[in-house]
Design an enzyme around this catalytic site. Structure first.
Site, PDB file in Angstrom:
ATOM      1  CB  ALA A  71       4.176  52.607  72.958  1.00  0.00           C
ATOM      2  CB  ALA A  74       5.174  48.822  77.020  1.00  0.00           C
ATOM      3  CD  GLU A  75      11.358  51.404  73.680  1.00  0.00           C
ATOM      4  OE1 GLU A  75      12.554  51.434  73.334  1.00  0.00           O
ATOM      5  OE2 GLU A  75      10.418  51.519  72.889  1.00  0.00           O
ATOM      6  CB  THR A  76       9.687  53.132  80.713  1.00  0.00           C
ATOM      7  OG1 THR A  76       9.625  54.279  79.858  1.00  0.00           O
ATOM      8  CG2 THR A  76      10.396  53.494  82.012  1.00  0.00           C
ATOM      9  CB  SER A  79      14.265  49.807  78.751  1.00  0.00           C
ATOM     10  OG  SER A  79      13.865  49.873  77.406  1.00  0.00           O
TER      11      SER A  79
END
Length: 156
Positions: A71, A74-76, A79
């Site tokens: 997660a 993925a968020e890095t 973003s």
């Protein structure tokens, strides 16, 4: 993790930021959490962001890659894509993250590739596919970021 790794940005993006006095490759990082987890951004544009993360050090008690680590990767990546889409006047803030974990990984590197699903004026959504070194899908994630106006520096 200690070696310097430069993010690959398209030259026109580097030039756009440089015109405003911003050294984008020197400025960008995966943040403190991303650094602790060993995330390295290999390629970055609004159309595609690629990054890697070691499994070692990011496992749960059974020795498998922790779902939370996937997660974070993925968020890095999502973003970064959202930030590049939003441009200089916007900041990207994650508002929704969904991860489906398909298989475990016990060693090596995982690679995430973020591609846009939607790029609007106020939100951007990226799909992130994370694979192991045998190119088997480990996780599929979807991140939606709110594109907020960047704060302006106070004038004296």
């Amino acid at each position: 993790m200690g070696e310097q790794n430069h993010v690959k940005f398209p030259q026109e993006v580097i030039d756009e930021y440089a015109a405003l006095g911003v050294d984008l490759p020197a400025l960008f990082s995966a943040g403190h959490l991303g650094t602790r987890m060993g995330i390295e951004i290999k390629e970055a544009s609004a159309d595609r962001v690629v990054g890697t993360m070691p499994v070692e050090g990011n496992t749960q008690p059974y020795g498998l890659l922790h779902g939370g680590a996937s997660a974070v990767l993925a968020e890095t990546l999502g973003s970064v894509g959202s930030m590049l889409h939003g441009g200089l006047g916007k900041i990207a803030v994650g508002v929704d993250l969904n991860c489906t974990h398909h298989r475990g990984a016990r060693s090596g590197l995982v690679t995430g590739v973020a591609t846009p699903v939607h790029r609007g004026r106020s939100t951007a959504t990226y799909e992130v596919v994370i694979t192991d070194e045998q190119d088997r899908r480990v996780c599929t994630a979807r991140l939606t970021c709110l594109l907020k106006e960047a704060p302006t520096a106070p004038t004296a």
